[in-house]
Design an enzyme around this catalytic site. Structure first.
Site, PDB file in Angstrom:
ATOM      1  N   ASN A 184      -9.979   0.004  -0.449  1.00 48.32           N
ATOM      2  CA  ASN A 184      -8.594   0.146  -0.450  1.00 48.32           C
ATOM      3  C   ASN A 184      -7.868  -0.465  -1.665  1.00 48.32           C
ATOM      4  O   ASN A 184      -8.056  -1.881  -2.022  1.00 48.32           O
ATOM      5  CB  ASN A 184      -7.978  -0.843   0.626  1.00 48.32           C
TER       6      ASN A 184
ATOM      7  N   HIS B 156      -3.276   7.537   1.712  1.00 47.83           N
ATOM      8  CA  HIS B 156      -3.551   6.230   1.234  1.00 47.83           C
ATOM      9  C   HIS B 156      -5.095   5.865   1.682  1.00 47.83           C
ATOM     10  O   HIS B 156      -5.378   6.040   2.795  1.00 47.83           O
ATOM     11  CB  HIS B 156      -2.486   5.038   1.814  1.00 47.83           C
TER      12      HIS B 156
ATOM     13  N   CYS C 100       0.907  -1.296   0.190  1.00 48.81           N
ATOM     14  CA  CYS C 100      -0.004   0.092   0.096  1.00 48.81           C
ATOM     15  C   CYS C 100       0.829   1.349   0.034  1.00 48.81           C
ATOM     16  O   CYS C 100       0.402   2.294  -0.417  1.00 48.81           O
ATOM     17  CB  CYS C 100      -1.105  -0.077   1.115  1.00 48.81           C
TER      18      CYS C 100
HETATM   19  O1  UT7 Z   1      -3.354  -0.623   3.924  1.00 48.72           O
HETATM   20  C1  UT7 Z   1      -3.060  -1.141   4.841  1.00 48.72           C
HETATM   21  C2  UT7 Z   1      -4.215  -2.109   5.026  1.00 48.72           C
HETATM   22  N1  UT7 Z   1      -4.829  -2.388   5.972  1.00 48.72           N
HETATM   23  C3  UT7 Z   1      -5.785  -1.516   6.834  1.00 48.72           C
HETATM   24  O2  UT7 Z   1      -5.489  -0.388   6.685  1.00 48.72           O
HETATM   25  C4  UT7 Z   1      -6.300  -2.401   7.806  1.00 48.72           C
HETATM   26  C5  UT7 Z   1      -6.345  -1.664   9.021  1.00 48.72           C
HETATM   27  N2  UT7 Z   1      -7.275  -2.142  10.044  1.00 48.72           N
HETATM   28  C6  UT7 Z   1      -8.651  -1.884   9.885  1.00 48.72           C
HETATM   29  O3  UT7 Z   1      -9.164  -0.901   9.142  1.00 48.72           O
HETATM   30  C7  UT7 Z   1      -9.707  -2.446  11.002  1.00 48.72           C
HETATM   31  O4  UT7 Z   1      -8.969  -3.087  12.013  1.00 48.72           O
HETATM   32  C8  UT7 Z   1     -10.775  -3.389  10.326  1.00 48.72           C
HETATM   33  C9  UT7 Z   1     -11.522  -2.517   9.423  1.00 48.72           C
HETATM   34  C10 UT7 Z   1      -9.902  -4.291   9.557  1.00 48.72           C
HETATM   35  C11 UT7 Z   1     -11.523  -4.287  11.533  1.00 48.72           C
HETATM   36  O5  UT7 Z   1     -12.105  -3.138  12.279  1.00 48.72           O
HETATM   37  P1  UT7 Z   1     -11.868  -3.368  13.846  1.00 48.72           P
HETATM   38  O6  UT7 Z   1     -12.640  -2.285  14.566  1.00 48.72           O
HETATM   39  O7  UT7 Z   1     -10.619  -3.351  14.191  1.00 48.72           O
HETATM   40  O8  UT7 Z   1     -12.593  -4.871  14.057  1.00 48.72           O
HETATM   41  P2  UT7 Z   1     -12.059  -6.005  14.841  1.00 48.72           P
HETATM   42  O9  UT7 Z   1     -11.115  -6.661  13.724  1.00 48.72           O
HETATM   43  O10 UT7 Z   1     -11.691  -5.786  16.036  1.00 48.72           O
HETATM   44  O11 UT7 Z   1     -13.351  -6.773  14.857  1.00 48.72           O
HETATM   45  C12 UT7 Z   1     -14.569  -6.537  15.550  1.00 48.72           C
HETATM   46  C13 UT7 Z   1     -15.603  -7.803  15.324  1.00 48.72           C
HETATM   47  C14 UT7 Z   1     -15.179  -9.203  15.519  1.00 48.72           C
HETATM   48  O12 UT7 Z   1     -15.956  -9.860  16.146  1.00 48.72           O
HETATM   49  P3  UT7 Z   1     -15.963 -10.200  17.675  1.00 48.72           P
HETATM   50  O13 UT7 Z   1     -14.621 -10.875  17.626  1.00 48.72           O
HETATM   51  O14 UT7 Z   1     -15.926  -8.893  18.332  1.00 48.72           O
HETATM   52  O15 UT7 Z   1     -17.263 -11.177  17.896  1.00 48.72           O
HETATM   53  C15 UT7 Z   1     -14.860  -9.346  13.949  1.00 48.72           C
HETATM   54  O16 UT7 Z   1     -14.873 -10.913  13.807  1.00 48.72           O
HETATM   55  O17 UT7 Z   1     -16.117  -7.675  14.041  1.00 48.72           O
HETATM   56  C16 UT7 Z   1     -15.832  -8.884  13.197  1.00 48.72           C
HETATM   57  N3  UT7 Z   1     -15.770  -8.707  11.844  1.00 48.72           N
HETATM   58  C17 UT7 Z   1     -16.843  -8.666  11.028  1.00 48.72           C
HETATM   59  N4  UT7 Z   1     -18.115  -8.353  11.202  1.00 48.72           N
HETATM   60  C18 UT7 Z   1     -18.932  -8.025  10.236  1.00 48.72           C
HETATM   61  C19 UT7 Z   1     -14.475  -8.840  11.361  1.00 48.72           C
HETATM   62  N5  UT7 Z   1     -14.929  -8.676   9.685  1.00 48.72           N
HETATM   63  C20 UT7 Z   1     -16.414  -8.263   9.690  1.00 48.72           C
HETATM   64  C21 UT7 Z   1     -17.142  -8.033   8.430  1.00 48.72           C
HETATM   65  N6  UT7 Z   1     -18.324  -8.125   8.810  1.00 48.72           N
HETATM   66  N7  UT7 Z   1     -16.627  -8.108   7.331  1.00 48.72           N
END
Ligand code: UT7
Length: 326
Positions: free
Chosen positions: A283, A253, A116
């Protein structure tokens, strides 16, 4: 004192026709439009058609940037394509773009892989090539088909990415060596391979002889993003001798709206100065910054003389920032 600066002469972007909305994805995996929008700001992403390759996307964006630059393709002597999804393991996607666009035979052309952060790395690399070498005009492309390396059954990653390409044309121009100069004023690049396993593809020619799928610990990436990006921005501003309130447009980005806004707050930039396009294409890795530049140029926000700050962070981890006057 006269010095050479890499001035942005043209910008272009291209998104494939096929659109995949959050609701479309909710039919395939256990997710929802509201979860995706609240956590990321993303509403839709574009997906390359069967047989439509990274080089096709890059060629379309590059053509637009060249036309707008008014520079003849035969005068381009450097092509850098930032991509993590090349058409083939080799040769470089850049050489295909070179030929398709009628760029000078014998120009230097290579791919650059910093995930990225690819466009930031490529822009900075082109700038150093032009300042310290014989290169006069460069095409810098960010082009990706991440849909081909996504695990479409993994809801934690498949909702986040999309396909697209963007490009800029740079020209080496003598300037005065002051902060009012046009062109790239400062850039900083960084990497820390200890975070390799936080964002990677589980395949490759040397390891598995397969292409592999993207794997990410999103929470870990998020945890590092704002602090690493904010500190590299601060270093870049210090190098240039500029303060945050002199920035006209912040073009980050486009990964996650929460990261963009968190970064802007940390460096003290009003949210109105952020160019946000992540909702429309998710992204797109190395393509996201030039796509956002293209949008803000087309809608008249970025004008000649504006100070534009670009930054990114991604797999590696890699991160960096470029400061340019349009
Ligand atoms: O260019 C660099 C590339 N990467 C990034 O920029 C990614 C950086 N990270 C992020 O943007 C965020 O961490 C995410 C958007 C990927 C995730 O957001 P988060 O607030 O960190 O959520 P999380 O990973 O803590 O997940 C929260 C909950 C989890 O459930 P439990 O364990 O709380 O029951 C996940 O299983 O959300 C669940 N979850 C989803 N639910 C619905 C994860 N993905 C999804 C989904 N739909 N697509």
């Amino acid at each position: 004192m006269a010095i050479i600066r890499s001035v942005i002469r043209g910008v272009g972007g291209y998104l494939p026709k096929k659109v995949l909305t959050n609701d479309d994805l909710a039919k395939k995996v256990d997710t929802s439009d509201s979860w995706i929008r609240e956590r990321t700001g993303i509403r839709r992403r574009h997906i390359a058609a069967d047989g439509e390759l990274t080089s096709d996307l890059g060629t379309a964006a590059g053509k637009m940037a060249l036309v707008r630059s008014g520079i003849d393709p035969s005068d381009i002597d450097l092509v850098i394509c930032a991509t993590s999804t090349p058409d083939q393991t080799f040769p470089a996607t850049a050489v295909r773009i070179q030929t398709r666009l009628g760029i000078q035979r014998g120009a230097a052309a290579f791919d650059l892989q910093a995930v990225c952060t690819g466009f930031v790395y490529a822009l900075s690399t082109a700038d150093y090539f032009m300042k310290s070498g014989p290169y006069k005009r460069a095409l810098v492309v960010g082009a990706e088909t991440f849909s081909r390396i996504i695990d479409w059954e993994d809801r934690t990653t498949c909702v986040l990415f999309g396909d697209g390409a963007g490009a800029v044309v740079l020209e080496a121009q003598p300037q005065h060596g002051v902060i009012q100069d046009r062109g790239i004023l400062a850039s900083r690049l960084a990497a820390d391979g200890r975070y390799h396993d936080s964002l990677y593809v589980d395949g490759g020619p040397s390891s598995t002889q397969t292409v592999g799928h993207l794997r990410m610990n999103g929470r870990e990436v998020f945890r590092h993003a704002v602090t690493k990006i904010a500190s590299v921005i601060e270093e870049t501003l210090v190098d240039a001798g500029l303060a945050p309130d002199e920035i006209d447009w912040f073009v980050p980005h486009q990964a996650n709206k929460r990261i963009l806004e968190g970064t802007a707050r940390k460096i003290g930039l009003p949210l109105e100065k952020i160019v946000v396009t992540v909702e429309d294409h998710a992204n797109t890795s190395a393509a996201s910054i030039p796509l956002a530049l293209n949008t803000a140029h087309e809608d008249g926000r970025i004008k000649e003389g504006d100070l534009v700050l670009m930054e990114a962070m991604g797999g590696g981890f890699t991160w960096g920032a470029v400061l340019a006057r349009w």
